[in-house]
Design an enzyme around this catalytic site. Structure first.
Site: not given
Length: 539
Positions: A13, A192
């Site tokens: 991420d 997301e």
């Protein structure tokens, strides 16, 4: 050239931030403590781990957080003379609920002590903060809908209920104004990881979609106003390996845009390098970086064309990669752990290890089992190579009962680990043996591939493990011999991976090599380790 992955091993991420000539990347740490890894570079080629800022109980307490929960998807930005770090602490994974709490913390420097965070909201995970040209700040995160059939390990699109936008007031340190759902995602679904940036009067929104498995993707959209409507990129996605099983970098998605001082464009993304034949990723989700270009239609594209990320990418300068040593020998003679090491969940490390109780040694204090979610003594570093060897010297450990154990472990989570264990057997005395838990299902039951183990003499003992792709072999030697003795069969190292156990969405951190001790009798037996080495094996 930039060689991908730029951050090998579990570094998921990636959020990238440039301040002058300096670049920083923040990555998720999940249940590993301290929270958030921040790497630094000045050339986008060579990266150095410089800080994990969430290091106190008042900042982060993950005791009881399930596996693959904890710190998700940090966002790092710079504005008003401050670094702004936004992150989620996820308290539940399985079932319909996520219980995801979002926070903001600021600091004038990366390397200094960061203050306590400010709570923001809990409507969903993957938050980020956008600093607009007019001085306003906007908080975005995905919204989680628990009224669906989506649950941990089997994500479904309806639970990923769009991207929320709300203004953040830096003076009151609170959200204010209307909450707007600005983007439902593309047909790929599972939207997301929102990040906003602005260029030529357009607000650009990049998100991650498809789940963090082999259909993962970076999706791009844009709008003339920050609250939408956002139109999709002509190709829908900017980066993805979906449908390209031959690509070296798989599971590509979840990243962020950055410009160099000279106007070159790059985009980070997570990725993995699965091993055949099982297509499992023991190194977890790593960080990659792709060069991009703006075209005449005011949309961003990969500079090399297509959607699939490249291993080798042109760098913005002529910087040469600095070779890292193949072998690192760690000593424990300082006041702090070497920066490569982390532990699990607890903000009270003095209860699980000490560097001063026996000078020159790392003393582990046996607490709960190696499968605990609360307080376990495990200190480990990331696996960064598909082939490596790790060794340690256990200087002192005298168990009184079989409930006391310590040793060397190849560890992913409480259901996925192999461990070379020193413990006590009622008839054999002090022994070295193997504990193995090769997957989440059916019940995370532990196995004992070496049976009761092998008797070992008192005094120091050396422990080692060697991993070659999917194979792991443990070995040991005592201070009375000069040769290594293998123990147990060759074990399946591939289960110590994201996809091991219940599959590609079941968990998403990465494999570690490290030291552990437990004492389920409650007598807190200690174990002293004087060294640890990690060596990459060529090939």
């Amino acid at each position: 050239m930039i060689r991908n992955p730029i951050l090998p091993g579990f570094n998921a991420d990636p959020s990238i931030c440039r301040v002058g000539e300096d670049y920083y990347i923040a990555t998720s740490t999940f249940e590993w403590y301290p929270g958030v890894q921040i790497h630094h570079s000045r050339d986008l080629v060579n990266w150095t781990l410089v800080r994990r800022p969430l290091e106190r109980k008042s900042q982060l307490d993950m005791r009881g957080n399930p596996d693959s929960c904890g710190v998700w998807a940090p966002c790092l930005s710079y504005a008003d003379g401050l670094f702004w770090l936004v992150y989620t602490d996820v308290k539940r994974y399985d079932g319909n609920f996520k219980d995801a709490h979002n926070y903001i913390v600021t600091s004038p420097t990366i390397e200094g002590n960061w203050p306590d965070p400010v709570y923001v909201n809990s409507s969903g995970f993957d938050p980020s903060l956008f600093h607009d040209e007019d001085g306003r700040k906007w908080f975005v995160n995905m919204q989680w809908n628990h009224r669906t059939e989506s649950y941990g390990g089997a994500p479904k699109h309806p639970a990923f209920d769009g991207i929320l936008l709300q203004q953040w007031d830096a003076d009151t340190k609170m959200l204010k104004g209307p909450i707007t759902n600005i983007f439902p995602g593309s047909p790929l679904g599972l939207v997301e990881a929102p990040h906003l940036f602005k260029r030529n009067g357009w607000y650009f929104l990049t998100t991650a979609e498809g789940g963090t498995g082999y259909d993962h993707a970076v999706t791009m959209a844009r709008s003339r106003t920050i609250d939408g409507q956002y139109q999709l990129h002509p190709d829908t996605h900017l980066i993805t390996s979906k449908g390209n099983p031959e690509a070296v970098l798989q599971r590509a998605g979840h990243g962020q845009y950055v410009e160099t001082p000279d106007g070159d464009i790059y985009h980070t993304h997570l990725c993995s390098r699965p091993l055949s034949p099982h297509r499992r990723s023991p190194l977890g989700r790593e960080t990659g970086l792709q060069k991009c270009v703006w075209k005449d239609d005011d949309w961003l594209y990969l500079a090399e064309g297509g959607l699939v990320p490249n291993v080798d990418v042109p760098a913005p300068t002529d910087a040469e990669p600095i070779a890292k040593p193949a072998r690192i020998d760690y000593s424990f003679d300082g006041e702090k752990l070497p920066i490569d090491f982390q532990w699990l969940r607890t903000p009270e490390p003095d209860r699980i290890f000490s560097l001063t109780a026996r000078p020159g040694c790392l003393r582990l204090i046996g607490r709960e089992s190696i499968g605990s979610w609360f307080e376990q003594a495990i200190v480990a570093r990331r696996q960064e190579h598909h082939r490596f060897r790790a060794e340690t010297t256990l200087e002192a450990f005298a168990p009184d009962i079989y409930q006391q154990a310590c040793g060397l472990t190849h560890y992913y989570n409480r259901h996925k680990f192999h461990a070379l264990v020193v413990t006590l057997h009622e008839k054999l005395g002090r022994v070295v043996t193997i504990f193995s838990c090769p997957g989440d299902f059916p019940h995370g039951r532990m196995q004992f591939p070496a049976g009761s183990g092998v008797s070992i003499p008192e005094g120091p003992v050396e422990l080692a493990m060697q991993i070659r792709d999917n194979d792991l072999q443990f070995s040991w030697r005592s201070s009375r011999t000069n040769y290594w003795e293998t123990i147990g069969p060759v074990l399946d190292a591939s289960v110590i991976s994201d996809e091991g156990g219940r599959g590609e969405h079941g968990s998403f951190t990465g494999a570690f090599a490290g030291l552990f001790a437990f004492d389920t009798s409650g007598r807190t037996k200690t174990a002293d380790f004087s060294r640890f080495s990690y060596e990459a094996i060529p090939g």
